[in-house]
Design an enzyme around this catalytic site. Structure first.
Site, PDB file in Angstrom:
ATOM      1  CG  ASP A  40      -1.721   1.127   1.430  1.00 20.70           C
ATOM      2  OD1 ASP A  40      -2.299   1.540   0.422  1.00 20.70           O
ATOM      3  OD2 ASP A  40      -1.839   1.641   2.560  1.00 20.70           O
TER       4      ASP A  40
ATOM      5  CG  ASP B 225      -1.478   2.240   6.620  1.00 22.27           C
ATOM      6  OD1 ASP B 225      -1.896   1.987   5.474  1.00 22.27           O
ATOM      7  OD2 ASP B 225      -1.473   3.374   7.107  1.00 22.27           O
TER       8      ASP B 225
ATOM      9  CG  ASP C 198      -3.978  -1.550   2.867  1.00 23.46           C
ATOM     10  OD1 ASP C 198      -4.201  -1.320   1.677  1.00 23.46           O
ATOM     11  OD2 ASP C 198      -3.500  -0.721   3.658  1.00 23.46           O
TER      12      ASP C 198
END
Lengths: 1104, 340
Positions: free
Chosen positions: A381, A752, A756
């Site tokens: 990410d 995080d 995700d």
């Protein structure tokens, strides 16, 4: 399927849908035992052992006591079941906590405090500021007069900025008291997982007559786990509850993860099982032949006449049981044990503790550490993972003067400060735009400090910076803005706000200075949107240069411009604008057109540069892991530009003239297909050259590509070492992981945010950053770390060691089982093919459980290379990837070794203890001691570093072997009574053992030495280098590579100006249509400085 | 789920308290010895092994050669020449005497062990090896525990003591030795393990119903002597792991001189003819390593020689083609610039 939620109807209609109880548990009290057993028995190994254990209950065929299998089997099952039960209990506790949280809900017309789990569909739920939304709601009312409320959706999609939600028109302005009595029906689709879409209808019942059905969109909803912010209160109707919420649906059931090593062990077990069947058939046939030709003559055996089934069944089954030890029962226990130790090492690691928050890394999933060492793809990410998600105003260029340089921020630049002192008009205007050209809401706390609630972190950074430069945005009341500058208070009235759209790439406000009555247009936006609209007389070259320079530093740039409007001009335009705003058809286009009529002839004031601060060590981490042969994909919900920008600044796609960044875009199937094929073609051409290519794709094109051109996209995924996927949804992230997994790559997903979570759960390994976006990802992940840079250590140190250790441990487990099994098989040939066990039950069990398990368990402390060496030579991870240390060919080596050792032990002990010494118990102990001694030396030889614990375990185990057997030999009732004492008193016993050890280890040692010295693997070379003392190698080629961001970025040259990074685009825009393309066929050249194992190479090596 | 702020802070607090204490073990930094296979080290190790092994080999070989052994195969020789059906002959009841003459090749010092050696006899057969009941042998109260003894467990409904195939097939050839017509005393005392006599075979357990059934296997036991004194049985019940084995028959406590002639009066009773098993009478002295067995000596010499050979080869290779250990140029990523 539709669902109807009747508002405030406490009758039977509520019973249609489930209550709001969240349940993440896997078992209930009742189904735990059957379900857990069923799950455990779905593994082949467990089925096998159960079968063997059952067969052993048949005394006719068992060579040993059934307890020797049942004992370990029950122990293993109890351990796994206990672990599962404990995990599930923890899930139950956390669910319970969420379920029993108290919320205000209207029941029977009265507002009551009830437990969250009792919310039913149709209930009106009241929330106060900072409350968490307990289930999916349709907003009905807020404290705001205009029906707005702000929510933070980070738990859902990972975006930390505030989003506005609005009360549906039908409910607008209804009094809070009345809301408790409101009746109506909401028609909405059955629960789904799409968090960006909601198509419902609302119809209110009398007395709230509204003949029209009111359409509802995602803008009217409050979804579970969002937080209400900046709004005193809000209320809404529950539409989806419990596990049926959008989040609950998208949570997905996390499948238990099986590591590549586990899969390989299962495969090898299968192979051994087949081998075993072959052995059993051969021995069975031989046994039958011997029985028919010889056994009848051996009168003392008194062979009975049995039916034909006896020959077919009993003899082979006897051999099956004799050979059942071929598959080590201890392997699962040993592996579970060492795996939990690997996990503990991660938890304990001081070097992975974040010094700011003092948070250590944590391994939630204790079973998959080996996979960390096998990672081939990392999907990361962006926001919050690579970056800190903290925007900081760094530099600016006002009227051609550059403020801020390498040594410091613009904020501290004395020139800028003095310009503010002296009141340079351009600077003041610039600061004014920074302070008020936005949608930021200042909130003054009781102690007087001002906090800003910004929709985008960029705006937040600008306002903060302006405040530090004396231009303090104090208050926004309705349309009046209050600013304090150098102690003076200035009031502005906002006349119009021209909102940002991704097509216009700028936003403007029209304000009136309440002192002078003058009207200004203040604009900020991307350079390519602002500079062309500049006043014809103004030189904009300096700003172009500024933008160029800043974006090369990886900063996000915004251009600031202004124009004074004549009152007439404004009034004339404002009519057009108002009309455009109220049109129903093509409204967006009409507004854009209206905006264009006023946004021209700007006086460009300057350029600001904001840094999305990269986390410490991100470029180094990426570079190191690249060298380790790991490919990186960036999956982000962000804009393409921002993504490319960050990618550049963190070495993700590092800019040098030999790389390429390829675009895949298009809005239709055809366009996507063409662009996909073009990219694929370019990729194929470039793979032959030492040139690295990366591709960029956005969510829309990805959707089409995944739907219609999955094969082509998969090909592309294999070819590409780097990819950037922008504007992707959580489920697309998971799909991408799925694609890479289907190509048999080991994937690691790191993120995080709540968005995700699915990707993290889907990937072979999920790593969560326990950072600013809360702990959702960290909770769902297998590992949680605090900083991206710990990933290097997690993979290179913990992953690599774990893999090496497990590879050794598992193969060794097979080796030692095969060894004892081969001896049993050989013994069959001298015992009339009758299936006699040379070893007694106690010895067999102890051999598996003690003698051979304990020394090898300390291999969890073994380090083939020191951590520093591995960090300096990440390429060495190559040996861990694609199962290079544990595969059929390495296993064949161990298989051969066990065969060789079995021959050695059997031949030597049989011949040395022949004739008068061939007593059964004695011979069996000689052979067993031979095996145990060989084990000790095999472990010693395979150990690379000896700590005191290793010595203790290896040699202590030998001592324990004798101690234990002396103990057995001291028991008159045991079959081994006095045996060990007798043996140890005979010199021939010790000579035999000595001979077995040397004959068994000599050739292996010689071979190892030869390989080590003359055919060294890279691991060996590094070992030698490391241990010869001396400085560790000339690392010239590696060290000389540019390391810092600055230096690399400074070589960046981007061919097309379009690709420069006009960064201003608020992160909040829900429509996936607002993508922008980087121009047709926009390829621009980048370079990869990383060590490059070409894709072709890595494929080839995978087969090795 | 609680407010994120509080959750973060509480979890931080919680984690703080969980902050690991630094120790060398938890950090995987225990001081470790990392041996490295340098040529010098390896070559000297192989040298050392060969220097240790060759003398041991020589010593054991000498020990084995020192043992004087007389082996006499008598199974076929003890069948009268006119008998065609050996099995039928051996199964005929009655004495089947046979005389053998042995010549002592070398002086034999006492104690001289008298063994019988059986070949192709599977005492380790699965059906056979377990066909006994240790409890019954040990304890007179357990006379009826015959589990595992099938098919030699009951005789006409009463338990056999000692039960099972092993006891049933007790070896029953007899030897009486004489030198120059003077009988040689073959002591049958203490030929079995002391531990067996004291703990495995009861002093008050007497044979019952033994060999009284239809089919008689091997030797017959005196029902008035307790099992602990039936040393032939005790020796026989220590099953051999191999199909060729020797068992102690007795000990001669006098010295035999070279070229002494020993006459053996054999009672040939035991049937090995149905499975072509060989029977041998063995007289052997013993060394510190046991009986005559060249295997260990030869194996030690071979392994020692091989180690010496390997040490030589490694030395030659080391001298001819020295190789720098840990040379970074062997790292392909250093060597091959194309990989960058």
């Amino acid at each position: 399927m539709k669902r109807y939620a009747y508002i405030n109807d406490d009758g039977s209609s509520q019973e249609l849908y489930r209550d709001n109880r969240i349940s993440n548990t896997k078992y209930t009290l009742l189904n735990f035992l059957p379900k857990n057993l069923w799950e455990q028995f779905s593994r082949f190994m467990n089925q096998y052992f159960l079968l063997i254990a059952c067969l052993q209950l048949w005394p006719l065929i068992t060579p040993v006591n059934p307890a020797s299998t049942w004992g370990p089997l029950i122990f293993i099952f109890a351990v796994s079941a206990t672990k599962e039960a404990w995990d599930d209990y923890n899930r139950y506790v956390s669910d319970k906590k969420a379920n029993e949280r108290e919320v205000w809900v209207v029941k029977n017309g009265i507002k009551k405090l009830i437990q969250a789990q009792n919310i039913r569909v149709g209930n009106i739920v009241w929330l106060r500021e900072n409350d968490e939304v307990p289930c999916d709601l349709v907003l009905m009312g807020t404290s705001d007069a205009q029906g707005l409320c702000y929510v933070e959706t980070s738990a859902l999609d990972g975006e930390t900025d505030l989003k506005t939600r609005v009360v549906p028109p039908a409910c607008m302005g209804i009094d809070a008291e009345l809301l408790q009595k409101i009746k109506g029906v909401i028609e909405c689709p059955s629960p789904d997982r799409d968090i960006r879409r909601f198509d419902g209808n609302l119809r209110l019942f009398p007395p709230f007559i509204d003949t029209d059905v009111c359409p509802l969109t995602i803008k009217n909803t409050l979804l579970q786990t969002c937080y209400l912010r900046n709004t005193e209160w809000a209320c809404g109707v529950a539409i989806y509850t419990g596990n049926e919420t959008k989040l609950g649906m998208s949570r997905g059931v996390p499948e238990p993860k099986l590591t590549a090593v586990d899969a390989m062990i299962d495969k090898l077990t299968g192979a051994i099982f087949i081998f075993q069947i072959v052995v059993v058939i051969v021995l069975g046939v031989a046994g039958n032949i011997w029985k028919d030709t010889e056994a009848r003559k051996q009168w003392y055996v008194k062979y009975p006449d049995e039916g034909p089934w006896y020959e077919l069944l009993v003899i082979p089954l006897r051999f099956e049981l004799l050979c059942s030890i071929m598959i080590p029962i201890s392997i699962k226990v040993s592996l579970d044990l060492v795996k939990s130790l690997y996990a503990k090492f991660i938890d304990w690691d001081e070097k992975m503790i974040d010094q700011e928050t003092i948070t250590p890394a944590h391994a939630t999933n204790t079973a998959i550490s080996e996979d960390l060492g096998q990672v081939e793809y990392i999907l990361t990410d962006k926001t919050g993972t690579l970056t800190e998600n903290k925007m900081i105003f760094r530099r600016c260029c006002i009227s051609g003067v550059f403020y801020g340089n390498e040594s410091g921020d613009a904020l501290k630049d004395p020139e800028l400060l003095s310009a503010i002192e002296t009141g340079s008009p351009d600077v003041i205007r610039f600061l004014t735009i920074m302070a008020i050209g936005n949608a930021v809401i200042p909130v003054q706390s009781k102690i007087g400090a001002i906090q800003y609630k910004a929709l985008s972190p960029d705006e937040d950074a600008l306002v903060q910076a302006a405040a530090k430069l004396q231009m303090i945005f104090v208050d926004r009341t309705a349309n009046i803005l209050e600013i304090r500058f150098n102690g003076r208070t200035i009031h502005y009235e906002v006349l119009e706000t021209l909102e940002f759209t991704s097509d216009r790439k700028k936003m403007s406000v029209v304000i009136k200075d309440n002192n002078t009555g003058k009207i200004f247009l203040l604009t900020k936006g991307a350079d390519e949107a602002i500079l062309p609209c500049a006043d014809a007389g103004q030189q904009t070259r300096i700003f172009t240069e500024a933008v160029e320079q800043y974006s090369q530093l990886g900063l996000r740039t915004l251009c600031f411009a202004w124009r004074e409007l004549m009152a007439d001009e404004y009034h004339e335009w404002s009519l057009v604008f108002k009309e455009a705003n109220s049109t129903l058809v093509d409204r967006e286009w009409r507004i854009a057109e209206a905006c264009q009529r006023i946004e021209h002839d700007f006086e460009v004031l300057g350029v600001s540069a904001i840094e999305d601060h990269l986390q410490d060590g991100v470029p180094e981490t990426i570079e190191t892991l690249r060298k380790a042969g790991i490919n990186f994909w960036m999956l982000t919900g962000d804009k393409q530009n921002t993504a490319v920008q960050i990618a550049l600044s963190c070495n993700f796609i590092s800019p040098e003239p030999k790389g390429q960044l390829l675009m895949i875009d298009g809005k239709t199937e055809d366009e996507v297909c063409r662009s996909l094929e073009r990219v694929l073609l370019t990729m194929r051409i470039t793979t032959s050259k030492p040139k690295d290519v990366a591709f960029v794709i956005d969510g829309w094109a990805l959707e089409i590509a995944l739907k219609h051109y999955k094969k082509a996209f998969t090909d592309l995924a294999i070819l590409s070492r780097t990819a950037i996927c922008c504007r992707v949804t959580p489920s697309q992230k998971a799909q991408l992981v799925e694609i890479l997994k289907s190509c048999d790559y080991r994937t690691l997903a790191i993120g995080d945010g709540g968005n995700d979570v699915r990707m993290i759960q889907q990937a072979d390994i999920g790593v969560g950053i326990s950072g600013r976006e809360g702990l959702q990802a960290a909770r769902a992940a297998d590992y949680s770390i605090c900083k991206f840079r710990f990933l290097t250590r997690l993979i290179l140190v913990h992953g690599r060691y774990s893999y090496n250790r497990t590879a050794f441990l598992s193969q060794y487990s097979f080796y030692k089982s095969l060894l004892i099994c081969f001896i049993q098989i050989f013994f069959s040939f001298v015992s009339g093919m009758s299936g006699t066990s040379l070893f007694n039950s106690v010895s067999l069990m102890a051999y598996n459980v003690f003698y051979t398990s304990i020394p090898v368990l300390v291999s969890v402390l073994d380090k083939d290379l020191s951590e520093e060496t591995v960090m300096q030579h990440p390429q060495i991870l190559f040996y861990c990837q694609a199962g290079r240390l544990l595969n059929p060919s390495t296993f064949a080596g161990w298989f051969g070794r066990s065969l060789f050792h079995a021959v050695v032990v059997f031949t030597i002990s049989l011949n040395a203890h022949a004739y008068e010494k061939s007593e059964m118990e004695e011979l069996s102990m000689v052979a067993l001691s031979g095996c145990v001694w060989l084990q000790a030396f095999v472990v010693t030889m395979e150990t690379n570093s000896f700590t005191i614990l290793q010595h203790l375990a290896i040699w202590g185990n030998l001592v324990a072997f004798y101690a234990l057997n002396f103990a057995f030999s001291a028991l008159p009732s045991s079959g081994m009574y006095t045996i060990m004492f007798r043996l140890c008193g005979q010199p021939s016993y010790w000579f035999t053992i000595f001979l077995i050890v040397l004959a068994g280890m000599g050739p292996i040692f010689a071979l190892k030495y030869f390989r080590y010295t003359y055919r060294p693997s890279k691991i060996n070379v590094l070992q030698q280098a490391e241990r010869m003392g001396g400085p560790i190698l000339s690392l010239g080629t590696i060290e000389s590579q540019p390391r810092t961001v600055e230096r690399e970025v400074s070589t960046l040259s981007i061919a097309q100006s379009k690709s420069r990074s006009p960064v201003y685009e608020p992160l909040l825009s829900d429509s996936p249509n607002t993508r922008r393309s980087l121009g047709a066929g926009g390829t621009f050249e980048f370079f990869q400085s990383q060590m490059r194992l070409s894709s072709v190479y890595s494929r080839n090596c995978k087969d090795n | 789920m609680e407010n994120p702020d509080t959750s973060t802070s509480t979890s931080t607090v919680r984690r703080n308290s969980k902050r690991p204490k630094y120790s060398k073990f938890t950090q995987q930094e225990l001081p470790a010895c990392k041996p490295i296979l340098t040529p010098r080290w390896v070559i000297s190790a192989f040298m050392l092994i060969s220097f240790v092994f060759i003398p041991i080999g020589v010593a054991t070989l000498f020990a084995s050669r020192d043992v004087v052994e007389i082996v006499d195969r008598y199974d076929s020789a003890c069948i009268p020449a006119n008998e065609t059906d050996k099995v039928k002959y051996i199964q005929t009841p009655g004495d089947k005497p046979c005389n053998r003459t042995l010549r002592v090749p070398k002086r034999m010092k006492p104690p001289i062990f008298v063994y019988y050696q059986l070949e192709n006899f599977y005492q380790n057969h699965r059906r056979y090896v377990k066909s006994r009941n240790d409890q019954q042998l040990r304890d007179s109260k357990e006379a009826n525990s015959v589990s595992g003894c099938k098919p030699e467990d009951y005789n006409n409904g009463s338990a056999i003591v000692p039960c099972g195939l092993i006891a049933w097939s007790l070896f029953n050839d007899t030897y009486s030795l004489s030198r120059n017509n003077v009988p040689l005393n073959v002591s049958k005392k203490d030929i079995s393990w002391k531990s067996d006599r004291e703990h495995k075979f009861g002093k008050d357990v007497y044979p019952k119903n033994f060999q009284s059934g239809g089919l008689i296997g091997g030797g017959i036991l005196d029902p008035n002597i307790p099992l602990s004194d039936q040393e032939d049985l005790i020796v026989w019940m220590r099953t051999a792991a191999l199909p060729n084995f020797r068992k102690l028959y007795g000990k001669i406590e006098v010295e035999l001189q070279e070229n002494d002639v020993i006459d053996v009066a054999l009672g040939n009773n035991y049937n090995t003819y149905s499975f072509n098993g060989k029977k041998k009478l063995v007289l052997s002295t013993t060394s510190w390593l046991g009986g005559k067995n060249d295997f260990l000596g030869i194996a030690y010499l071979t392994v020692g020689g091989l180690c010496f050979f390997l040490a030589m080869v490694f030395t030659v290779v080391y001298l001819v083609k020295p190789r720098q250990l840990g040379d970074p140029s062997y790292l392909s990523w250093n060597r091959n610039p194309g990989w960058h």
